[in-house]
Design a protein around this motif. Structure first.
Motif, mmCIF file in Angstrom:
data_model
loop_
_atom_site.group_PDB
_atom_site.id
_atom_site.type_symbol
_atom_site.label_atom_id
_atom_site.label_comp_id
_atom_site.label_asym_id
_atom_site.label_seq_id
_atom_site.Cartn_x
_atom_site.Cartn_y
_atom_site.Cartn_z
ATOM 1 N N THR A 1 0.717 -1.570 0.354
ATOM 2 C CA THR A 1 -0.326 -0.050 -0.104
ATOM 3 C C THR A 1 1.057 1.496 0.079
ATOM 4 O OG1 THR A 1 0.121 0.176 2.472
ATOM 5 C CG2 THR A 1 -2.345 -1.145 1.134
ATOM 6 N N ASP A 2 2.147 1.219 0.315
ATOM 7 C CA ASP A 2 2.990 2.479 0.377
ATOM 8 C C ASP A 2 2.953 2.970 -1.070
ATOM 9 O OD1 ASP A 2 3.220 1.955 3.185
ATOM 10 O OD2 ASP A 2 4.759 0.873 2.725
ATOM 11 N N ALA A 3 2.918 2.044 -1.673
ATOM 12 C CA ALA A 3 3.313 1.918 -3.613
ATOM 13 C C ALA A 3 1.998 2.370 -4.400
ATOM 14 C CB ALA A 3 3.848 1.223 -4.393
ATOM 15 N N MET A 4 1.422 2.414 -3.526
ATOM 16 C CA MET A 4 -0.300 2.254 -3.898
ATOM 17 C C MET A 4 -0.526 4.622 -4.492
ATOM 18 S SD MET A 4 -4.227 2.865 -2.238
ATOM 19 C CE MET A 4 -3.584 1.434 -0.948
ATOM 20 N N PRO A 5 -0.802 4.751 -6.078
ATOM 21 C CA PRO A 5 -0.755 6.030 -6.532
ATOM 22 C C PRO A 5 -2.252 6.446 -5.317
ATOM 23 C CG PRO A 5 -1.577 4.129 -8.125
ATOM 24 C CD PRO A 5 -1.469 3.105 -6.659
ATOM 25 N N ALA A 6 -1.908 7.820 -5.606
ATOM 26 C CA ALA A 6 -2.612 8.558 -4.753
ATOM 27 C C ALA A 6 -3.904 9.132 -5.593
ATOM 28 C CB ALA A 6 -2.147 10.818 -4.700
ATOM 29 N N GLY A 7 -4.834 8.674 -5.892
ATOM 30 C CA GLY A 7 -6.159 9.183 -6.389
ATOM 31 C C GLY A 7 -6.609 7.218 -6.051
ATOM 32 N N LEU A 8 -5.604 6.269 -5.571
ATOM 33 C CA LEU A 8 -6.478 5.473 -5.337
ATOM 34 C C LEU A 8 -6.261 5.171 -4.192
ATOM 35 C CD1 LEU A 8 -7.736 2.526 -6.873
ATOM 36 C CD2 LEU A 8 -5.328 1.534 -6.493
ATOM 37 N N GLN A 9 -5.492 6.189 -3.212
ATOM 38 C CA GLN A 9 -5.430 5.862 -1.745
ATOM 39 C C GLN A 9 -7.067 6.047 -1.297
ATOM 40 O OE1 GLN A 9 -2.662 7.977 -0.364
ATOM 41 N NE2 GLN A 9 -0.892 6.722 -1.349
ATOM 42 N N ARG A 10 -7.148 5.319 -0.153
ATOM 43 C CA ARG A 10 -8.164 5.336 0.677
ATOM 44 C C ARG A 10 -8.094 6.146 2.186
ATOM 45 N NH1 ARG A 10 -10.762 -0.820 0.613
ATOM 46 N NH2 ARG A 10 -12.596 -0.318 -0.572
ATOM 47 N N ALA A 11 -9.648 6.629 3.023
ATOM 48 C CA ALA A 11 -10.082 6.871 3.640
ATOM 49 C C ALA A 11 -8.837 6.618 5.026
ATOM 50 C CB ALA A 11 -11.164 7.521 4.431
ATOM 51 N N GLU A 12 -8.727 4.743 4.415
ATOM 52 C CA GLU A 12 -7.910 4.411 5.689
ATOM 53 C C GLU A 12 -6.633 3.724 5.315
ATOM 54 O OE1 GLU A 12 -11.421 1.636 7.557
ATOM 55 O OE2 GLU A 12 -13.025 3.057 7.157
ATOM 56 N N PRO A 13 -6.098 4.266 5.129
ATOM 57 C CA PRO A 13 -4.046 3.620 4.768
ATOM 58 C C PRO A 13 -4.751 2.470 5.149
ATOM 59 C CG PRO A 13 -3.996 5.304 6.455
ATOM 60 C CD PRO A 13 -5.948 5.973 6.558
ATOM 61 N N GLY A 14 -3.807 1.775 4.392
ATOM 62 C CA GLY A 14 -3.357 0.738 4.626
ATOM 63 C C GLY A 14 -4.018 -0.346 4.550
ATOM 64 N N LEU A 15 -5.855 -0.474 4.056
ATOM 65 C CA LEU A 15 -6.029 -1.185 3.903
ATOM 66 C C LEU A 15 -5.661 -1.662 1.828
ATOM 67 C CD1 LEU A 15 -9.963 -0.033 4.786
ATOM 68 C CD2 LEU A 15 -8.579 -1.773 5.932
ATOM 69 N N PRO A 16 -6.214 -3.442 2.222
ATOM 70 C CA PRO A 16 -5.839 -4.061 0.795
ATOM 71 C C PRO A 16 -7.245 -3.058 -0.885
ATOM 72 C CG PRO A 16 -6.138 -5.168 2.608
ATOM 73 C CD PRO A 16 -6.887 -3.825 2.960
ATOM 74 N N THR A 17 -6.479 -2.964 -1.478
ATOM 75 C CA THR A 17 -6.952 -2.299 -2.774
ATOM 76 C C THR A 17 -6.927 -2.416 -4.025
ATOM 77 O OG1 THR A 17 -8.344 -0.514 -3.453
ATOM 78 C CG2 THR A 17 -6.197 -0.072 -2.915
ATOM 79 N N SER A 18 -7.555 -2.628 -4.729
ATOM 80 C CA SER A 18 -6.623 -3.230 -6.184
ATOM 81 C C SER A 18 -7.477 -1.488 -7.329
ATOM 82 C CB SER A 18 -7.384 -4.103 -6.863
ATOM 83 O OG SER A 18 -7.156 -4.275 -8.297
ATOM 84 N N ASP A 19 -6.613 -1.453 -7.999
ATOM 85 C CA ASP A 19 -6.676 -0.693 -8.933
ATOM 86 C C ASP A 19 -7.360 -0.760 -10.705
ATOM 87 O OD1 ASP A 19 -5.060 -1.595 -10.608
ATOM 88 O OD2 ASP A 19 -3.926 -0.030 -10.210
ATOM 89 N N GLY A 20 -7.388 -2.670 -10.443
ATOM 90 C CA GLY A 20 -8.127 -3.328 -11.994
ATOM 91 C C GLY A 20 -6.959 -4.043 -12.446
ATOM 92 N N ARG A 21 -5.401 -3.574 -12.134
ATOM 93 C CA ARG A 21 -4.537 -4.396 -12.961
ATOM 94 C C ARG A 21 -3.570 -4.609 -11.635
ATOM 95 N NH1 ARG A 21 -5.646 0.567 -15.190
ATOM 96 N NH2 ARG A 21 -4.335 1.503 -13.958
ATOM 97 N N THR A 22 -3.017 -4.025 -10.445
ATOM 98 C CA THR A 22 -2.734 -3.976 -9.095
ATOM 99 C C THR A 22 -3.299 -4.394 -7.861
ATOM 100 O OG1 THR A 22 -0.992 -2.528 -10.289
ATOM 101 C CG2 THR A 22 -0.464 -3.344 -8.020
#
Length: 183
Positions: free
Chosen positions: A16-37
Motif C-alpha cells: 500500500t506504500d506504493a499505491m497511487p494517490a488517486g487510489l488511496q482510501r480514507a483508511e490507509p493500509g487497507l488492501p485495494t486494487s486498481d484493476g491491474r495491481t
C-alpha cells in the motif's frame, strides 16, 4: 504465483506504500486494487498469533482477487444499460475528454453521477459483500478467516451516533455488510 493460481492470470502485488494517490482510501493500509495491481499492507500484525495474521492477510488478498475472478473489473456500460434500461440518464465520462478523465470503465461510470463519491461508496460496499459471498460459497475453508477479518473490521468501526446523517447511514450500511446489528 498465488494470484495466477487463483485467477489464471498474473496480477502484480505491491504494498500500500506504493499505491497511487488517486487510489488511496480514507483508511490507509487497507488492501485495494486498481484493476491491474493489488495493493496490500507490507504486513499484518493485528493478532497475537502469526498464523492468525497470515490467515487474515491471505483472506484479504483473496478478497481482492475475487474482484478479478467474479467480474468486477469487466464492467462495461453496455452491460449495465442492458440490465438497467431505466439508467439511460447516466452518461459515463468519456475516456479522452481531459488529461484527468477517469481511466477505467468503472471510474468513468462513477464520474457520471451527480455525487460520484457516494456512488463509489455504495457500489464498493455492495460489491465487497457480493465478493465475500462468492468466496464463502466456493472456498468453504476460507469462511472462518473471512469471518474473523469481518469481525475484526467491524470492531474497528466507529459508533454511528456522533456522525452526520449521511455518514451514519453509510457507516450503518457498512457495519451491516460486516455482520453488524442492522439496528
Amino acid at each position: 504465483l498465488y494470484t495466477e493460481g487463483f485467477t489464471r492470470r498474473r496480477i502484480e502485488l505491491c504494498t500500500t506504500d506504493a499505491m497511487p494517490a488517486g487510489l488511496q482510501r480514507a483508511e490507509p493500509g487497507l488492501p485495494t486494487s486498481d484493476g491491474r495491481t493489488i495493493f496490500v499492507p507490507p504486513q499484518v500484525d493485528t493478532f497475537p498469533e502469526a498464523r492468525d495474521n497470515f490467515a487474515v492477510y491471505k483472506a484479504a488478498i483473496l478478497h481482492q482477487l475475487g474482484f478479478y475472478a467474479y467480474g468486477t473489473f469487466t464492467f462495461a456500460m453496455s452491460g449495465w444499460r442492458r440490465r438497467m434500461p431505466q439508467s439511460r440518464g447516466v452518461q459515463p465520462v468519456a475516456a479522452d475528454t481531459a488529461d484527468e478523465a477517469p481511466q477505467t470503465p468503472l471510474a468513468r461510470f462513477f464520474a457520471a453521477f451527480e455525487q460520484p463519491d457516494l456512488a463509489r461508496q455504495l457500489f464498493t460496499m455492495l460489491e465487497d459483500t457480493r465478493i465475500d459471498a462468492h468466496l464463502g460459497r466456493h472456498y468453504r475453508g476460507l469462511r472462518r478467516d473471512l469471518e474473523r477479518l469481518m469481525r475484526h473490521s467491524l470492531a474497528q468501526r466507529p459508533a454511528t451516533w456522533p456522525l452526520s446523517l449521511r455518514q451514519a447511514l453509510l457507516e450503518g450500511l457498512l457495519q451491516q455488510t460486516l455482520g453488524g446489528d442492522p439496528r
